[in-house]
Design a protein around this motif. Structure first.
Motif, PDB file in Angstrom:
ATOM      1  N   LYS A  26       0.836  -1.208   0.000  1.00 34.08           N
ATOM      2  CA  LYS A  26       0.000   0.000   0.000  1.00 34.08           C
ATOM      3  C   LYS A  26       0.869   1.256   0.000  1.00 34.08           C
ATOM      4  O   LYS A  26       0.589   2.223  -0.716  1.00 34.08           O
ATOM      5  N   ALA A  27       1.933   1.236   0.800  1.00 35.61           N
ATOM      6  CA  ALA A  27       2.843   2.384   0.857  1.00 35.61           C
ATOM      7  C   ALA A  27       3.548   2.582  -0.483  1.00 35.61           C
ATOM      8  O   ALA A  27       3.723   3.712  -0.944  1.00 35.61           O
ATOM      9  N   LEU A  28       3.935   1.458  -1.130  1.00 38.84           N
ATOM     10  CA  LEU A  28       4.606   1.540  -2.426  1.00 38.84           C
ATOM     11  C   LEU A  28       3.672   2.100  -3.494  1.00 38.84           C
ATOM     12  O   LEU A  28       4.071   2.932  -4.312  1.00 38.84           O
ATOM     13  N   ALA A  29       2.405   1.674  -3.461  1.00 36.43           N
ATOM     14  CA  ALA A  29       1.418   2.179  -4.424  1.00 36.43           C
ATOM     15  C   ALA A  29       1.195   3.675  -4.231  1.00 36.43           C
ATOM     16  O   ALA A  29       1.126   4.440  -5.204  1.00 36.43           O
ATOM     17  N   ALA A  30       1.097   4.109  -2.979  1.00 37.45           N
ATOM     18  CA  ALA A  30       0.921   5.541  -2.695  1.00 37.45           C
ATOM     19  C   ALA A  30       2.142   6.333  -3.144  1.00 37.45           C
ATOM     20  O   ALA A  30       2.011   7.442  -3.700  1.00 37.45           O
ATOM     21  N   LEU A  31       3.318   5.760  -2.926  1.00 35.39           N
ATOM     22  CA  LEU A  31       4.555   6.434  -3.327  1.00 35.39           C
ATOM     23  C   LEU A  31       4.635   6.576  -4.840  1.00 35.39           C
ATOM     24  O   LEU A  31       5.030   7.620  -5.357  1.00 35.39           O
ATOM     25  N   ARG A  32       4.246   5.523  -5.558  1.00 30.42           N
ATOM     26  CA  ARG A  32       4.251   5.582  -7.024  1.00 30.42           C
ATOM     27  C   ARG A  32       3.350   6.699  -7.534  1.00 30.42           C
ATOM     28  O   ARG A  32       3.698   7.425  -8.464  1.00 30.42           O
ATOM     29  N   LYS A  33       2.165   6.834  -6.910  1.00 35.89           N
ATOM     30  CA  LYS A  33       1.235   7.885  -7.335  1.00 35.89           C
ATOM     31  C   LYS A  33       1.834   9.267  -7.086  1.00 35.89           C
ATOM     32  O   LYS A  33       1.706  10.166  -7.921  1.00 35.89           O
ATOM     33  N   LEU A  34       2.465   9.430  -5.940  1.00 35.18           N
ATOM     34  CA  LEU A  34       3.086  10.717  -5.621  1.00 35.18           C
ATOM     35  C   LEU A  34       4.196  11.060  -6.613  1.00 35.18           C
ATOM     36  O   LEU A  34       4.290  12.189  -7.105  1.00 35.18           O
ATOM     37  N   VAL A  35       5.050  10.078  -6.915  1.00 33.81           N
ATOM     38  CA  VAL A  35       6.161  10.311  -7.849  1.00 33.81           C
ATOM     39  C   VAL A  35       5.623  10.649  -9.229  1.00 33.81           C
ATOM     40  O   VAL A  35       6.089  11.584  -9.894  1.00 33.81           O
ATOM     41  N   ALA A  36       4.624   9.902  -9.679  1.00 35.28           N
ATOM     42  CA  ALA A  36       4.061  10.118 -11.016  1.00 35.28           C
ATOM     43  C   ALA A  36       3.366  11.465 -11.144  1.00 35.28           C
ATOM     44  O   ALA A  36       3.260  12.014 -12.241  1.00 35.28           O
ATOM     45  N   ALA A  37       2.885  12.002 -10.023  1.00 31.48           N
ATOM     46  CA  ALA A  37       2.121  13.254 -10.068  1.00 31.48           C
ATOM     47  C   ALA A  37       2.916  14.450  -9.556  1.00 31.48           C
ATOM     48  O   ALA A  37       2.339  15.500  -9.278  1.00 31.48           O
ATOM     49  N   THR A  38       4.234  14.318  -9.459  1.00 29.45           N
ATOM     50  CA  THR A  38       5.046  15.418  -8.954  1.00 29.45           C
ATOM     51  C   THR A  38       4.903  16.664  -9.828  1.00 29.45           C
ATOM     52  O   THR A  38       5.136  16.597 -11.035  1.00 29.45           O
ATOM     53  N   PRO A  39       4.520  17.806  -9.247  1.00 25.50           N
ATOM     54  CA  PRO A  39       4.408  19.030 -10.056  1.00 25.50           C
ATOM     55  C   PRO A  39       5.781  19.644 -10.309  1.00 25.50           C
ATOM     56  O   PRO A  39       6.241  20.501  -9.568  1.00 25.50           O
ATOM     57  N   SER A  40       6.451  19.183 -11.345  1.00 29.79           N
ATOM     58  CA  SER A  40       7.754  19.747 -11.698  1.00 29.79           C
ATOM     59  C   SER A  40       7.949  19.623 -13.200  1.00 29.79           C
ATOM     60  O   SER A  40       7.444  18.679 -13.820  1.00 29.79           O
TER      61      SER A  40
END
Length: 445
Positions: free
Chosen positions: A193-207
């Motif tokens: 679950k933590a890995l899935a949440a982390l993937r979403k955060l990385v993929a959606a990084t505003p940069s």
């Protein structure tokens, strides 16, 4: 990209092989950029990075690429890049293919100046992480598989941490800590679950760099582009908290909007069309809101959507500001026109702002000293038919003054024609950003 002839590749192979051989003995500076048809690679032992960049630019280098130091050891070509955050996605892999086409079978690594590997030329980790391991009876095996998926996304994670805004970076760091805590506790379900949440955060990084990475991975696939909705949402949130982000990420967000338009034209399924349309409209609103505020308000307030013909007539005949209703100073205007929707305004802004940036680059215009008066650029123009397409007249309206002898002036519809254009004026500010002074559709009479 156009394929190069065998003779052209042979000439380049000799030059590149010479550089690689020399770099085995001593560090070189390099410039590596995307050109029109291929990568453009320049390196020199004594010339500095700026000189290498100029050599590449003189041969047609584009804006996307990297400069830094080049070191070669055994089968590894190490590119120690000056600005990891702006390095294109999969650049190590791209350069490895460039070398291979010239007969050099080398491994390529992109390193930060601290020696961290930011790109090892491996395949993109999107696919590797798409199918996380299923939970089974053997916890140790499951944890090992989960760890491999975490390792596979390390390049993207590092790029995220290097380029994300501070508040967003804190969220990513907390997600990493939760993942590590779950792994230490040997709790695979929590780790997944933590890995899935982390993937979403990385993929959606505003940069800017993450936007480029995600667009590169999605290509022109409507379904893949539809998965960028999280990225669009975080960019919108970032623009709200930090309006300057729009200036920093303008080229990348422009590319994202263009990719969505292209995907919509490929006629994907209705559900996908609705998804892409919503994302494009969200970007349109971001771009429009960015200029719809002081001191950037003149374009939207006098030439943006929502204005009536009566407001435009009052602007001509009564010198009234359409937005405020107050009388403005200065000479009266004889034509008044506006775009009928945000998309048309933004589409014109995209084209003309790009023109302005090219004008600055082509003419070597520098920002004024801090606190000095902005540099006023010459007007940027483009035909409306070229910007908005064959149905451009449905996106603009305008009126013009009609003088009548012995009577008060009146207004009639403006005359539009194939040569009607959109016109914008920009100021270059001391921080290097552009300020929109005005933007409007320009009838021929």
């Amino acid at each position: 990209m156009a394929k190069k002839s065998k003779s052209e590749l042979a000439v380049e192979a000799k030059e590149v092989a010479s550089i690689i051989a020399a770099a085995r003995k001593a560090r070189h500076n390099f410039a590596l950029f995307h050109g029109k048809d291929d990568l453009i690679f320049k390196a020199h032992k004594s010339k500095n990075k700026s000189a290498c960049r100029k050599m590449a630019k003189d041969e047609g280098a584009g804006a996307k690429g990297a400069v830094g130091a080049l070191e070669v050891e055994e089968k590894f070509v190490n590119l120690i890049v000056e600005d990891p955050d702006s390095t294109p996605a999969n650049f190590a892999k791209t350069f490895r293919a460039y070398l291979s086409a010239r007969g050099l079978k080398m491994k390529v690594r992109l390193l930060s100046e601290d020696g961290d590997v930011i790109d090892d030329g491996a395949e993109g980790d999107e696919e590797a992480a798409d199918a996380p391991p299923e939970l089974g009876d053997d916890i140790e095996q499951v944890l090992e598989k989960i760890a491999k998926h975490f390792e596979a996304m390390k390049t993207s994670l590092l790029r995220c941490l290097n380029s994300a805004p501070a508040d967003y970076r804190e969220r990513v760091v907390k997600a990493v800590e939760l993942y590590k805590k779950a792994m230490k506790a040997k709790s695979p379900d929590t780790a997944l679950k933590a890995l899935a949440a982390l993937r979403k955060l990385v993929a959606a990084t505003p940069s800017p760099v993450i936007i480029t990475d995600r667009l590169s991975s999605a290509g022109d696939d409507p379904e893949a582009l539809g998965k960028l909705d999280g990225l669009v949402n975080t960019c919108a949130a970032q623009v709200t908290s930090d309006p300057a982000f729009m200036d920093r990420a303008f080229p990348e967000m422009r590319d994202m909007r263009k990719a969505l338009k292209t995907a919509m034209n490929k006629k994907p399924p209705p559900s996908n069309i609705a998804e892409l349309k919503a994302m494009k409209e969200a970007l349109d609103t971001m771009f429009y809101d960015h200029v719809d505020k002081p001191p950037r308000a003149h374009g939207p307030e006098c030439h943006g959507p929502g204005l009536t013909t009566q407001q435009q007539e009052d602007r001509i005949l009564k010198k009234k500001n359409p937005r405020t209703g107050k009388k403005f100073k200065g000479k009266p205007v004889h034509k008044a026109s506006n775009f009928l929707d945000e998309a048309a305004f933004v589409e014109s802004q995209m084209v003309l702002r790009t023109q302005a940036l090219d004008h600055i680059d082509d003419n070597g215009i520098k920002p004024p000293p801090k606190g000095a008066k902005p540099v006023r650029l010459p007007p940027m123009k483009a035909k409306l038919v070229d910007v908005l397409g064959p149905n451009w007249q449905t996106s603009v309206q305008g009126v013009k003054r009609k003088k009548q002898k012995g009577q008060k002036d009146t207004c009639v519809d403006a005359t539009w024609g194939p040569d009607s254009n959109c016109k914008a004026i920009y100021d270059l500010l001391d921080d290097g950003t552009l300020r929109l002074v005005t933007l409007y559709p320009n009838p021929i009479a």
